[in-house]
Design a protein around this motif. Structure first.
Motif, short mmCIF file in Angstrom:
data_model
loop_
_atom_site.label_atom_id
_atom_site.label_comp_id
_atom_site.label_asym_id
_atom_site.label_seq_id
_atom_site.Cartn_x
_atom_site.Cartn_y
_atom_site.Cartn_z
N UNK A 99 0.04 13.67 32.94
CA UNK A 99 -1.28 13.05 32.99
C UNK A 99 -1.84 12.98 34.42
N UNK A 100 -1.23 13.71 35.34
CA UNK A 100 -1.71 13.71 36.72
C UNK A 100 -3.02 14.47 36.82
N UNK A 101 -3.91 13.99 37.65
CA UNK A 101 -5.19 14.66 37.86
C UNK A 101 -5.06 15.75 38.93
N UNK A 102 -4.10 15.56 39.83
CA UNK A 102 -3.87 16.54 40.90
C UNK A 102 -2.36 16.68 41.09
N UNK A 103 -1.87 17.89 41.01
CA UNK A 103 -0.44 18.18 41.19
C UNK A 103 -0.30 19.01 42.46
N UNK A 104 0.49 18.49 43.41
CA UNK A 104 0.67 19.15 44.69
C UNK A 104 2.10 19.67 44.80
N UNK A 105 2.23 20.96 45.00
CA UNK A 105 3.56 21.56 45.23
C UNK A 105 3.82 21.64 46.72
N UNK A 106 4.97 21.11 47.17
CA UNK A 106 5.32 21.14 48.59
C UNK A 106 6.81 21.44 48.75
N UNK A 107 7.26 22.48 48.06
CA UNK A 107 8.68 22.80 48.11
C UNK A 107 8.94 23.86 49.20
N UNK A 108 10.11 24.43 49.16
CA UNK A 108 10.55 25.41 50.15
C UNK A 108 9.53 26.53 50.33
N UNK A 109 9.39 27.02 51.57
CA UNK A 109 8.40 28.05 51.88
C UNK A 109 8.90 29.44 51.47
N UNK A 110 9.08 29.62 50.17
CA UNK A 110 9.49 30.92 49.63
C UNK A 110 8.68 31.18 48.37
N UNK A 114 8.31 29.00 44.38
CA UNK A 114 6.99 28.42 44.12
C UNK A 114 6.42 28.97 42.81
N UNK A 115 6.58 30.27 42.59
CA UNK A 115 6.09 30.87 41.34
C UNK A 115 6.81 30.27 40.13
N UNK A 116 8.12 30.12 40.26
CA UNK A 116 8.91 29.56 39.15
C UNK A 116 8.46 28.14 38.83
N UNK A 117 8.17 27.37 39.87
CA UNK A 117 7.71 26.00 39.65
C UNK A 117 6.34 25.99 38.99
N UNK A 118 5.45 26.90 39.35
CA UNK A 118 4.13 26.95 38.73
C UNK A 118 4.23 27.22 37.23
N UNK A 124 3.34 21.71 31.24
CA UNK A 124 3.16 20.27 30.99
C UNK A 124 1.83 19.71 31.48
N UNK A 125 1.14 20.40 32.37
CA UNK A 125 -0.09 19.85 32.95
C UNK A 125 -1.17 19.70 31.89
N UNK A 126 -2.03 18.71 32.07
CA UNK A 126 -3.13 18.54 31.14
C UNK A 126 -4.26 19.49 31.50
#
Length: 807
Positions: A99-110, A114-118, A124-126
């Motif tokens: 239910x987040x309005x803004x989701x910020x990814x700040x993981x490892x710089x690879x 990052x793609x896998x997390x997206x 799950x994002x609304x």
């Protein structure tokens, strides 16, 4: 547009934790997640935990909370607010972001992680939620590759600068698929709610700020190595002298981390095969050698500088770039620099340095490095941005440069500087040549100092400059002829809609007789029907450093104590008239607000403060007490109200108020803490973006007028004086501090003087008295203290060293 109330940050490292903390500062709901460990620590094994234990699975995110808690400078406005951050991990708790309005990814710089997390986030994002990646260099579009159309429309880059709370710049990087409304939403939200200066960038390596900065650093370091300049020399030439922070070049690299700099430079070199200056970005062997030794800067305790205990105490030895050994400080001396430092105006100083560069190797260094950076910035258009304004803002907001590259170029003269570049075979951007060919002599068109037009490199013409909506610039209003009155230290400016602005512009905005004089002029004008109220505000580095101690001391020690007394009494009377003014007065503090700066804010009907406001009644440090209403206002606000409650004992509240002033407590965490300390009241507003402060204060004046402002009676309000009972209790506390060795004998004398005033003098019984009664006590005690040699010693120490003397 999406309304952002809940934020989810994934990645609890230094940057992710800092973003989460700042979102809490902004009053948002925050979820912070991190990955799950793949192995146990020895301590976890010893305690019998397993990889399935929740404590283990949340180890990384809890470590992130600890970093937030212990961050220096502080990441949070209020340390207690850390409890509001909901934590979890990406395997067990991803539903928390649904239910987040803004989701910020700040993981490892690879890219691949990052793609896998997206992919996980998309599940799950609304619908309609905004997703962004905080990366300093990975292509934004590549991170969202393979995701659905809706995801890509709501996806973009948001590059915060570290630490997120303090650095003003936020780079917003849309992809070709990003919905323009999403860019507008996140930009407005970051500006108003998070207090950021937003620059929209193109999706190119290192975006705007780090791209120009990396080249500038590489050029500076490279030139120094090739031409035998020392670390100390470079830092003396690339800091405040040319309008940049004290950290200059090598101190900044130590602060950032030499390993971080190497990582950025390597990535940039690989990502820019077609950059005409690619070879300039190559890492020098000397810098590689530092990293190989583990000399990474401040984090390792040694880098370009090393702290050494010398005969005179703490010393910072600089690295000899030839021998790779640290040497004692030598304080470089250049004739040209000595002359330039006498020029206070930065544009004039820069012109002097460049025009006279051939007379001194310091000038040669500044000229040869600066010209290359200016030319490089111009050649990056349209690759990284179409806007010279955005490039200038990125360098000012992200790296605290006083002027951006195109502003510097304008200062030096575009045509003259271009000729100097040609003499050195420095390539000039074709669009700059075209501008000059068309008769354009500057990047910015100005009218009495106000920017009215700016060169558009894409359209090859000047276009009208539109200031940001909701921002008032006092300098722009001045240029428009809206300055109503002026002297050397203060001005009165028409903010429009009948609102006057009382602006300080003395050195460090210290209050002097000219500021007091202009204050009386303001009250005179407020009697006119055309004015409905006033803002006390300015737009300098700090709101007010207190009274001009030099003026005070000069009068007393120069044999003219009556002049100092007249100034002190006149300012006290002025502030009381501010308090009882029939029309609303709103103070707009920010930055450092000390001593008399606090008192002028206390005199206002209301305050609209910047989030980064550091307030303190610090008079005891210079051997005085607050004498312009500070003591009276603390008693009126924080003691008197409790007397009205049946059975309440006002003494504990008096002791708390006394401690705040006696211990010179400053709201080091900002405006939220200023409320906790009593410098701001509960109904005072806090504004996240300081650029908006004067405009918001003006709005507050108009709101108070619309609501039917009820002024304070001309005589003020009754104030409760505890009398002897309070004096005895406070003096007992002070005596205990002296016996414990926490304060000096003179500190005790000052504290007793303060106690006498805050208790209303030697009254046998508590009673209600007038505000003027308290003001007279303040003036009486301050007048006695200023005559004391130890007070004069303290004032002299502050004036000479900037440090308090505990005599």
């Amino acid at each position: 547009m999406t309304q952002i109330k809940k934020v989810a940050v994934i990645g609890a490292g230094t940057m992710g934790g800092g973003i989460a903390a700042h979102c809490i500062n902004a009053g948002l709901q925050v979820v912070l997640l991190d990955t799950v460990p793949s192995s146990l620590t020895p301590d976890e094994e010893q305690r019998g935990l397993t990889l399935a234990s929740k404590e283990v699975r949340n180890r990384f995110v809890k470590a992130g909370l600890e970093r937030i808690k212990n961050a220096r400078p502080a990441a949070l406005f209020d340390p207690q607010s850390i409890a509001k951050i909901v934590i979890g991990n990406v395997e067990d708790d991803l539903a928390l972001i649904a239910d987040a309005d803004w989701i910020v990814e700040a993981i490892i710089e690879q890219l691949e992680p990052k793609r896998a997390l997206m992919e996980k986030i998309e599940q799950v994002r609304k619908p309609g939620s905004i997703v962004s990646s905080n990366t300093s260099g990975i292509p934004i579009a590549a991170i969202a590759a393979g995701r659905s159309e809706d995801f890509r429309r709501h996806f973009l880059g948001t590059h915060f600068f570290n630490p997120p709370r303090y650095l003003y710049l936020l780079e917003v990087i849309p992809t070709p698929d990003t919905d323009p409304d999403v860019v507008a939403t996140i930009s407005r939200f970051a500006d108003v709610t998070l207090g950021k200066g937003v620059v929209v960038c193109k999706d190119r390596p290192n975006f705007i700020g780090n791209r120009i900065f990396s080249y500038d650093i590489a050029t500076t370091v490279g030139y120094a190595l090739r031409n035998g300049y020392t670390v100390e020399e470079v830092d003396s030439l690339t800091g405040e002298l040319i309008g940049r922070p004290k950290t200059a070049t090598f101190r900044l690299l130590d602060l950032v981390g030499i390993d971080v700099m190497l990582h950025v430079q390597r990535n940039l070199y690989e990502a820019l095969p077609d950059d005409e200056e690619r070879e300039a970005l190559k890492i020098a062997p000397e810098i590689e050698a530092l990293a190989a030794k583990g000399w990474l800067g401040n984090k390792s305790g040694v880098g370009f500088y090393k702290e050494v205990k010398g005969a005179s105490g703490r010393e910072f030895w600089h690295l000899n770039l030839q021998t790779m050994e640290h040497e004692p400080p030598k304080k470089p001396r250049f004739d040209l620099v000595g002359k330039a430092r006498k020029i206070e105006n930065l544009p004039e100083r820069l012109r002097f340095l460049i025009d006279n560069a051939d007379t001194d190797r310091a000038g040669v260094f500044i000229r040869e490095t600066m010209l290359r950076t200016l030319a490089y910035a111009a050649r990056r258009i349209p690759e990284i941005s179409d806007s010279i304004v955005d490039i200038d803002r990125a360098m000012r907001w992200g790296f605290s440069h006083q002027l951006g590259p195109f502003e510097v170029w304008d200062t030096l003269g575009v045509r003259k500087t271009a000729e100097r570049m040609r003499e050195r075979d420095i390539a000039i951007a074709p669009w700059v040549e075209e501008m000059l060919a068309k008769g354009g002599e500057s990047f910015y068109q100005r009218d009495n100092g106000r920017v009215v037009g700016v060169w558009n490199p894409i359209e090859s013409r000047y276009v009208e400059y539109t200031p940001p909506e909701g921002v008032l610039s006092l300098d722009d209003l001045r240029a428009q002829g809206r300055e109503v009155a002026r002297n050397h230290s203060a001005s009165l400016i028409d903010l429009g809609d009948g609102v006057l602005c009382f602006e300080f512009h003395a050195k460090v905005n210290a209050i002097d007789p000219l500021i007091t004089e202009m204050g009386w002029k303001a009250l005179e004008l407020l009697q006119e029907d055309r004015w409905v109220g006033m803002v006390i505000g300015n737009q300098s580095s700090d709101f007010c450093a207190g009274v001009n101690l030099g003026v005070v001391l000069m009068g007393v020690m120069g044999g003219k104590p009556e002049e100092s007394a007249k100034f002190a009494k006149g300012t006290q009377d002025l502030f009381f008239h501010f308090r009882t003014c029939p029309k609303p007065i709103v103070a707009a503090p920010y930055g450092r607000v000390l001593g008399g700066g606090v008192e002028v804010c206390l005199a206002a009907a209301r305050r609209v403060a910047a989030a980064e406001t550091y307030m303190g009644l610090v008079e005891l440090g210079v051997g005085l007490i607050p004498a312009w209403g500070g003591c009276k206002e603390f008693v009126r606000r924080h003691v008197s109200p409790h007397v009205k409650t049946p059975g309440a004992d006002p003494l504990p509240y008096l002791q708390q108020a006394f401690e705040t002033i006696a211990m010179a407590k400053v709201s080091e965490l900002g405006a939220v803490q200023a409320k906790q300390l009593g410098y701001l009241m509960d109904d005072d507003r806090i504004v996240m973006n300081r650029e908006r402060l004067v405009a918001e204060a003006k709005k507050e004046v108009l709101l108070m007028v619309a609501e039917g402002y009820t002024p304070v009676p001309p005589e003020g309000e009754p104030v409760y004086a505890i009398g002897r009972r309070g004096i005895a209790a406070v003096n007992a506390m002070v005596y205990g501090m002296r016996q414990g060795g926490y304060i000096s004998d003179y500190d005790m004398t000052l504290a007793r003087s303060l106690a006498y005033v805050m208790c209303g003098g030697d009254l046998t019984q508590p009673q209600w008295v007038t505000e003027q009664y308290f003001l007279d006590l303040e003036f009486e005690q301050a007048s006695q203290l200023i005559q004391q040699p130890k007070t004069q010693e303290r004032i002299m120490a502050i004036l000479q060293t900037g440090k308090p003397l505990r005599n």
